[in-house]
Design a protein around this motif. Sequence first.
Motif, PDB file in Angstrom:
ATOM      1  N   LYS A  13      35.574  53.306  75.237  1.00  0.00           N
ATOM      2  CA  LYS A  13      35.811  53.408  73.810  1.00  0.00           C
ATOM      3  C   LYS A  13      35.815  54.878  73.415  1.00  0.00           C
ATOM      4  CE  LYS A  13      33.862  50.493  70.852  1.00  0.00           C
ATOM      5  NZ  LYS A  13      32.836  49.895  69.980  1.00  0.00           N
ATOM      6  N   GLU A  14      36.824  55.287  72.637  1.00  0.00           N
ATOM      7  CA  GLU A  14      36.942  56.670  72.198  1.00  0.00           C
ATOM      8  C   GLU A  14      36.823  56.747  70.679  1.00  0.00           C
ATOM      9  OE1 GLU A  14      40.663  58.171  73.585  1.00  0.00           O
ATOM     10  OE2 GLU A  14      39.977  58.290  75.660  1.00  0.00           O
ATOM     11  N   CYS A  15      36.279  57.865  70.205  1.00  0.00           N
ATOM     12  CA  CYS A  15      36.170  58.131  68.775  1.00  0.00           C
ATOM     13  C   CYS A  15      37.568  58.200  68.181  1.00  0.00           C
ATOM     14  CB  CYS A  15      35.426  59.445  68.544  1.00  0.00           C
ATOM     15  SG  CYS A  15      35.350  59.944  66.809  1.00  0.00           S
ATOM     16  N   ARG A  16      37.802  57.503  67.089  1.00  0.00           N
ATOM     17  CA  ARG A  16      39.135  57.518  66.492  1.00  0.00           C
ATOM     18  C   ARG A  16      39.419  58.814  65.753  1.00  0.00           C
ATOM     19  NH1 ARG A  16      38.688  52.986  61.751  1.00  0.00           N
ATOM     20  NH2 ARG A  16      38.098  51.706  63.492  1.00  0.00           N
ATOM     21  N   CYS A  18      38.085  62.187  66.841  1.00  0.00           N
ATOM     22  CA  CYS A  18      38.229  63.349  67.730  1.00  0.00           C
ATOM     23  C   CYS A  18      38.594  62.983  69.169  1.00  0.00           C
ATOM     24  CB  CYS A  18      36.940  64.177  67.722  1.00  0.00           C
ATOM     25  SG  CYS A  18      35.532  63.377  68.516  1.00  0.00           S
ATOM     26  N   GLY A  19      38.542  61.713  69.537  1.00  0.00           N
ATOM     27  CA  GLY A  19      38.900  61.300  70.889  1.00  0.00           C
ATOM     28  C   GLY A  19      37.758  61.370  71.890  1.00  0.00           C
ATOM     29  N   TYR A  20      36.563  61.773  71.444  1.00  0.00           N
ATOM     30  CA  TYR A  20      35.400  61.870  72.323  1.00  0.00           C
ATOM     31  C   TYR A  20      34.999  60.474  72.795  1.00  0.00           C
ATOM     32  CZ  TYR A  20      30.694  63.212  73.849  1.00  0.00           C
ATOM     33  OH  TYR A  20      29.569  63.446  74.589  1.00  0.00           O
ATOM     34  N   GLU A  21      34.610  60.359  74.055  1.00  0.00           N
ATOM     35  CA  GLU A  21      34.204  59.071  74.611  1.00  0.00           C
ATOM     36  C   GLU A  21      32.875  58.632  74.001  1.00  0.00           C
ATOM     37  OE1 GLU A  21      32.635  57.615  78.831  1.00  0.00           O
ATOM     38  OE2 GLU A  21      34.632  58.512  78.896  1.00  0.00           O
ATOM     39  N   ILE A  22      32.838  57.428  73.458  1.00  0.00           N
ATOM     40  CA  ILE A  22      31.636  56.880  72.841  1.00  0.00           C
ATOM     41  C   ILE A  22      30.904  56.040  73.874  1.00  0.00           C
ATOM     42  CG2 ILE A  22      30.743  55.343  71.055  1.00  0.00           C
ATOM     43  CD1 ILE A  22      33.239  55.982  69.407  1.00  0.00           C
ATOM     44  N   GLU A  23      29.612  56.302  74.031  1.00  0.00           N
ATOM     45  CA  GLU A  23      28.798  55.471  74.921  1.00  0.00           C
ATOM     46  C   GLU A  23      28.449  54.205  74.149  1.00  0.00           C
ATOM     47  OE1 GLU A  23      24.509  55.571  77.147  1.00  0.00           O
ATOM     48  OE2 GLU A  23      25.569  57.459  76.843  1.00  0.00           O
ATOM     49  N   GLU A  27      25.953  45.340  70.927  1.00  0.00           N
ATOM     50  CA  GLU A  27      26.268  44.969  69.553  1.00  0.00           C
ATOM     51  C   GLU A  27      26.568  46.168  68.663  1.00  0.00           C
ATOM     52  OE1 GLU A  27      23.607  42.149  67.835  1.00  0.00           O
ATOM     53  OE2 GLU A  27      23.621  40.884  69.597  1.00  0.00           O
ATOM     54  N   SER A  28      27.232  47.168  69.197  1.00  0.00           N
ATOM     55  CA  SER A  28      27.633  48.341  68.428  1.00  0.00           C
ATOM     56  C   SER A  28      29.105  48.207  68.056  1.00  0.00           C
ATOM     57  CB  SER A  28      27.419  49.622  69.239  1.00  0.00           C
ATOM     58  OG  SER A  28      27.919  50.721  68.527  1.00  0.00           O
ATOM     59  N   TYR A  29      29.398  48.387  66.772  1.00  0.00           N
ATOM     60  CA  TYR A  29      30.770  48.275  66.312  1.00  0.00           C
ATOM     61  C   TYR A  29      31.281  49.601  65.759  1.00  0.00           C
ATOM     62  CZ  TYR A  29      29.725  43.379  66.839  1.00  0.00           C
ATOM     63  OH  TYR A  29      29.364  42.173  67.357  1.00  0.00           O
ATOM     64  N   LEU A  30      30.702  50.712  66.213  1.00  0.00           N
ATOM     65  CA  LEU A  30      31.116  52.025  65.745  1.00  0.00           C
ATOM     66  C   LEU A  30      32.461  52.399  66.351  1.00  0.00           C
ATOM     67  CD1 LEU A  30      27.768  54.005  66.112  1.00  0.00           C
ATOM     68  CD2 LEU A  30      28.763  53.058  64.035  1.00  0.00           C
ATOM     69  N   TYR A  31      33.277  53.073  65.571  1.00  0.00           N
ATOM     70  CA  TYR A  31      34.569  53.552  66.061  1.00  0.00           C
ATOM     71  C   TYR A  31      34.661  55.063  65.965  1.00  0.00           C
ATOM     72  CZ  TYR A  31      35.960  48.706  66.078  1.00  0.00           C
ATOM     73  OH  TYR A  31      36.031  47.370  66.347  1.00  0.00           O
ATOM     74  N   GLU A  32      33.555  55.725  65.584  1.00  0.00           N
ATOM     75  CA  GLU A  32      33.494  57.173  65.528  1.00  0.00           C
ATOM     76  C   GLU A  32      32.226  57.632  66.229  1.00  0.00           C
ATOM     77  OE1 GLU A  32      33.634  58.208  61.423  1.00  0.00           O
ATOM     78  OE2 GLU A  32      35.775  57.823  61.264  1.00  0.00           O
ATOM     79  N   CYS A  33      32.277  58.834  66.821  1.00  0.00           N
ATOM     80  CA  CYS A  33      31.090  59.370  67.478  1.00  0.00           C
ATOM     81  C   CYS A  33      30.095  59.861  66.422  1.00  0.00           C
ATOM     82  CB  CYS A  33      31.475  60.507  68.431  1.00  0.00           C
ATOM     83  SG  CYS A  33      32.131  61.988  67.628  1.00  0.00           S
TER      84      CYS A  33
END
Length: 43
Positions: A13-16, A18-23, A27-33
Amino acid sequence: MLSLEFYRHLPKKECRECGYEIEEQHESYLYECERCIGKHEES
């Protein structure tokens, strides 16, 4: 075994913003770092 292989090959999953890889976390629904989320909170 086939279902485990499916999950192993999913793309990271990447931040929408900046493109940084999200760990991902359970149950995490984050789309940004965290860095980009912090930028929004400062505004």
